[in-house]
Motif scaffolding. Structure first.
Motif, PDB file in Angstrom:
ATOM      1  N   GLY A 149       0.805  -1.207   0.000  1.00 50.17           N
ATOM      2  CA  GLY A 149       0.000   0.000   0.000  1.00 50.17           C
ATOM      3  C   GLY A 149       0.842   1.262   0.000  1.00 50.17           C
ATOM      4  N   VAL A 150       1.933   1.264   0.757  1.00 49.77           N
ATOM      5  CA  VAL A 150       2.826   2.423   0.768  1.00 49.77           C
ATOM      6  C   VAL A 150       3.471   2.603  -0.598  1.00 49.77           C
ATOM      7  N   GLU A 151       3.928   1.506  -1.174  1.00 52.58           N
ATOM      8  CA  GLU A 151       4.561   1.577  -2.490  1.00 52.58           C
ATOM      9  C   GLU A 151       3.573   2.083  -3.536  1.00 52.58           C
ATOM     10  N   ALA A 152       2.342   1.594  -3.487  1.00 49.13           N
ATOM     11  CA  ALA A 152       1.321   2.053  -4.436  1.00 49.13           C
ATOM     12  C   ALA A 152       1.060   3.545  -4.266  1.00 49.13           C
ATOM     13  N   GLY A 153       1.015   3.998  -3.011  1.00 49.28           N
ATOM     14  CA  GLY A 153       0.785   5.412  -2.765  1.00 49.28           C
ATOM     15  C   GLY A 153       1.900   6.281  -3.304  1.00 49.28           C
ATOM     16  N   ALA A 154       3.142   5.872  -3.077  1.00 50.15           N
ATOM     17  CA  ALA A 154       4.276   6.632  -3.597  1.00 50.15           C
ATOM     18  C   ALA A 154       4.226   6.694  -5.125  1.00 50.15           C
ATOM     19  N   GLY A 155       3.862   5.589  -5.742  1.00 45.65           N
ATOM     20  CA  GLY A 155       3.738   5.579  -7.197  1.00 45.65           C
ATOM     21  C   GLY A 155       2.657   6.527  -7.690  1.00 45.65           C
ATOM     22  N   THR A 156       1.562   6.619  -6.954  1.00 40.65           N
ATOM     23  CA  THR A 156       0.486   7.544  -7.323  1.00 40.65           C
ATOM     24  C   THR A 156       0.962   8.991  -7.266  1.00 40.65           C
ATOM     25  N   LEU A 157       1.716   9.344  -6.221  1.00 41.20           N
ATOM     26  CA  LEU A 157       2.250  10.704  -6.139  1.00 41.20           C
ATOM     27  C   LEU A 157       3.159  11.002  -7.331  1.00 41.20           C
ATOM     28  N   GLU A 158       3.958  10.030  -7.719  1.00 42.39           N
ATOM     29  CA  GLU A 158       4.848  10.235  -8.863  1.00 42.39           C
ATOM     30  C   GLU A 158       4.066  10.422 -10.159  1.00 42.39           C
ATOM     31  N   GLN A 159       2.933   9.698 -10.291  1.00 49.65           N
ATOM     32  CA  GLN A 159       2.097   9.902 -11.473  1.00 49.65           C
ATOM     33  C   GLN A 159       1.566  11.331 -11.524  1.00 49.65           C
ATOM     34  N   TYR A 160       1.072  11.828 -10.381  1.00 50.93           N
ATOM     35  CA  TYR A 160       0.542  13.187 -10.364  1.00 50.93           C
ATOM     36  C   TYR A 160       1.647  14.224 -10.554  1.00 50.93           C
ATOM     37  N   ALA A 161       2.843  13.913 -10.104  1.00 49.10           N
ATOM     38  CA  ALA A 161       3.967  14.815 -10.342  1.00 49.10           C
ATOM     39  C   ALA A 161       4.228  14.978 -11.835  1.00 49.10           C
ATOM     40  N   GLU A 162       4.005  13.916 -12.596  1.00 47.69           N
ATOM     41  CA  GLU A 162       4.254  13.956 -14.035  1.00 47.69           C
ATOM     42  C   GLU A 162       3.098  14.605 -14.794  1.00 47.69           C
ATOM     43  N   ILE A 163       1.862  14.247 -14.451  1.00 51.50           N
ATOM     44  CA  ILE A 163       0.742  14.735 -15.260  1.00 51.50           C
ATOM     45  C   ILE A 163       0.220  16.093 -14.788  1.00 51.50           C
ATOM     46  N   GLY A 164       0.628  16.512 -13.568  1.00 52.50           N
ATOM     47  CA  GLY A 164       0.181  17.812 -13.087  1.00 52.50           C
ATOM     48  C   GLY A 164       0.519  18.957 -14.025  1.00 52.50           C
ATOM     49  N   ASP A 204      -6.927   0.988   3.459  1.00 50.53           N
ATOM     50  CA  ASP A 204      -5.701   1.138   2.657  1.00 50.53           C
ATOM     51  C   ASP A 204      -5.270   2.595   2.795  1.00 50.53           C
ATOM     52  N   PRO A 205      -4.850   2.991   3.991  1.00 51.45           N
ATOM     53  CA  PRO A 205      -4.767   4.420   4.317  1.00 51.45           C
ATOM     54  C   PRO A 205      -3.760   5.202   3.502  1.00 51.45           C
ATOM     55  N   VAL A 206      -2.589   4.638   3.225  1.00 49.50           N
ATOM     56  CA  VAL A 206      -1.566   5.416   2.521  1.00 49.50           C
ATOM     57  C   VAL A 206      -1.910   5.536   1.039  1.00 49.50           C
ATOM     58  N   ALA A 207      -2.284   4.432   0.416  1.00 47.93           N
ATOM     59  CA  ALA A 207      -2.571   4.464  -1.020  1.00 47.93           C
ATOM     60  C   ALA A 207      -3.733   5.397  -1.335  1.00 47.93           C
ATOM     61  N   VAL A 208      -4.818   5.303  -0.572  1.00 50.07           N
ATOM     62  CA  VAL A 208      -5.976   6.157  -0.840  1.00 50.07           C
ATOM     63  C   VAL A 208      -5.638   7.617  -0.552  1.00 50.07           C
ATOM     64  N   SER A 209      -4.915   7.864   0.537  1.00 51.39           N
ATOM     65  CA  SER A 209      -4.539   9.242   0.868  1.00 51.39           C
ATOM     66  C   SER A 209      -3.688   9.862  -0.229  1.00 51.39           C
ATOM     67  N   CYS A 210      -2.780   9.094  -0.777  1.00 51.20           N
ATOM     68  CA  CYS A 210      -1.934   9.630  -1.849  1.00 51.20           C
ATOM     69  C   CYS A 210      -2.759  10.001  -3.074  1.00 51.20           C
ATOM     70  N   GLY A 211      -3.810   9.229  -3.352  1.00 46.58           N
ATOM     71  CA  GLY A 211      -4.659   9.562  -4.486  1.00 46.58           C
ATOM     72  C   GLY A 211      -5.337  10.905  -4.311  1.00 46.58           C
ATOM     73  N   LEU A 212      -6.050  11.083  -3.206  1.00 47.56           N
ATOM     74  CA  LEU A 212      -6.785  12.328  -2.982  1.00 47.56           C
ATOM     75  C   LEU A 212      -5.844  13.509  -2.782  1.00 47.56           C
ATOM     76  N   VAL A 213      -4.855  13.327  -1.897  1.00 47.38           N
ATOM     77  CA  VAL A 213      -3.938  14.429  -1.585  1.00 47.38           C
ATOM     78  C   VAL A 213      -3.069  14.771  -2.786  1.00 47.38           C
ATOM     79  N   GLY A 214      -2.591  13.756  -3.492  1.00 45.38           N
ATOM     80  CA  GLY A 214      -1.732  14.008  -4.641  1.00 45.38           C
ATOM     81  C   GLY A 214      -2.426  14.808  -5.723  1.00 45.38           C
TER      82      GLY A 214
END
Length: 483
Positions: free
Chosen positions: A107-122, A156-166
């Motif tokens: 879940g942590v790894e998935a969350g970090a990956g989500t932040l990286e996706q938003y870093a690219e598409i932002g 799934d607290p970290v992965a979901v948080s990364c989605g919304l917050v990211g």
């Protein structure tokens, strides 16, 4: 400045206490495996809520003006720090909710990956121009909505948080973040990590129970309230945002069906059903909640599903067995067991599981029910536990018709070798996501849009960035010059 309310967890011996208890303004959390104390955290006060929203309002203009590439760079840095803290976050998650440690790390790894996706598409987030009169230009510009309140779940607290917050941060919004009271230590550490990588006031973390979430959702200073959690809480947020004018983004549970056609391998289908029903002890938003299996393959399917359930054991590493953690707490276990008991009393047969173990653990065994009917709670409500209720149907048409009849609209799965049946399922199922021949999976950056009682608004992907922004139309004409 790290703006959160986290304090270090404290150790204690086992005690007969609820998994989350609020007393004297504190949250007390115990390990659902054995009842030992994970820690205590102070719940945010009304003054804390007020201060957090004020900080977010003050910080929003400068963060919105920050170049998108700089916001993306901050998200990439935060993703790296999350990975550096993967073990700490995963162990807190595991202790607070009972989630197996390996799954918590994922879940942590998935969350970090989500932040990286938003870093690219932002920096690429969309705008467009419109062709009108030759002497004028119309431009549609996406702008941040302002202050986003992010209320996240425990499963799934970290992965979901990364989605919304990211998505909120990448598009220039500021965030007031509250994690579930069932995973407050995980949420507080997450908030510290994210806030430390941002300018002051861009993200503030709060700890507390439902009353803190209500105060945030009802405050007119919030421009978006993004919530992943229960259907009841989502309904309350809908009502609150209707009064304040804030945008509500909601993912609020599901009752996801699985339809098993006559032309698939029943053993493989049972493996898919077991994965969908028992992963994370059935505590996934898109878990399989009800199963409709074609009569032609039903006997072998059910036999194989029972075999799969028997392999799920508490935290075991033995060959051929699959570790399954407890439910998040004993209160939730009682609700899951009530669904099973009601089904059995109404005529269902429990082939395996269905019993409440003794002791302080919140563990509940993988359970298979047959002879289930529409009137049973396990078929009409979200059980959110490791329960696989099976109804035998006479054909694909009946299975699809039963799957369609539901007030929820999150996701659904169809296992079939028929292209026609797959196409019909895609067209007829009133859900945000239809999965064919795989209960889980999906491309990175994919989005989903729940319907009905399951919520509203997109989650993840570029579409979530659209939800976090509003559009301004700029019409530019030529002036009439002097002389």
């Amino acid at each position: 400045m790290v703006e959160s309310t986290r304090t270090a967890p404290t150790a204690a011996t086992a005690a007969e206490v609820p998994s989350v208890r609020e007393a004297s303004g504190d949250l007390t959390v115990v390990d659902p495996r054995d009842g030992t104390l994970v820690g205590r955290l102070p719940a945010a006060t009304a003054a804390d809520v007020d201060a957090a929203l004020d900080r977010a309002r003050r910080a929003r203009a400068q963060w919105a003006r920050t170049p998108a590439a700089e916001r993306g760079a901050a998200l990439r840095t935060i993703a790296r720090v999350l990975r550096d803290n993967e073990e700490n976050l995963a162990r807190l998650n595991s202790r607070e909710t009972g989630r197996p440690l390996a799954e918590a790390r994922e879940g942590v790894e998935a969350g970090a990956g989500t932040l990286e996706q938003y870093a690219e598409i932002g920096p690429l987030h969309r705008g467009r121009s419109l062709v009108g009169d030759w002497s004028a230009t119309d431009v549609m510009v996406a702008e941040p909505r302002g202050v986003v309140v992010a209320l996240t779940p425990w499963n799934d607290p970290v992965a979901v948080s990364c989605g919304l917050v990211g998505a909120a941060l990448a598009t220039g919004n500021t965030v007031v973040y509250k994690a579930s009271e069932r995973a407050p230590h995980t949420g507080a550490l997450f908030a510290e990590i994210v806030a430390a990588g941002l300018p002051q006031g861009v993200l503030t973390g709060l700890t507390g129970g439902g009353e803190v979430g209500v105060a945030l959702a009802e405050d007119p200073r919030a421009d978006v309230v993004a919530h992943v959690g229960s259907t009841a809480a989502g309904a309350s947020i809908r009502a609150a945002t209707a009064r304040t004018g804030a945008k509500a983004l909601l993912e609020n549970g599901g009752n996801d069906p699985l339809v098993v056609d006559a032309d698939v391998d029943p053993v493989w289908a049972a493996e898919q059903a077991a994965l969908g029903s028992f992963a994370n002890s059935g505590q996934i938003c898109t878990s399989v909640e009800r199963i409709y299996v074609h009569r032609a393959v039903a006997d072998r399917f059910v036999e194989a599903l029972v075999e799969q359930a028997a392999r799920r054991v508490p935290e075991s590493a033995a060959a051929g067995e699959i570790a399954m953690g407890p439910l998040v707490d004993r209160r939730h276990r009682e609700a899951v067991h009530a669904h099973v008991e009601q089904a059995v009393q109404a005529g269902a047969t429990c082939l395996i599981g269905g019993e409440m173990p003794g002791g302080l653990s919140a563990y509940y065994p993988a359970t298979v029910l047959t002879g289930c009917t529409d009137g049973m709670a396990v078929m009409r409500e979200e059980t959110f536990g490791p329960v696989a209720p099976v109804q035998v149907v006479d054909g694909f048409d009946q299975g699809l018709a039963e799957a369609v009849r539901d007030r929820y609209g999150l996701a659904a799965t169809v296992l079939t070798a028929s292209m026609e049946h797959a196409q019909r399922a895609c067209r007829e199922l009133p859900v945000g996501t239809v999965k064919v021949n795989a209960v889980f999976g999906g491309a990175p950056g994919g989005a989903a849009q729940p319907r009905g009682a399951s919520g509203q608004g997109f989650g993840y992907g570029p579409e979530l960035m659209d939800e976090m922004t509003t559009v301004k139309v700029l019409h530019m004409g030529l002036p009439k010059q002097l002389g």
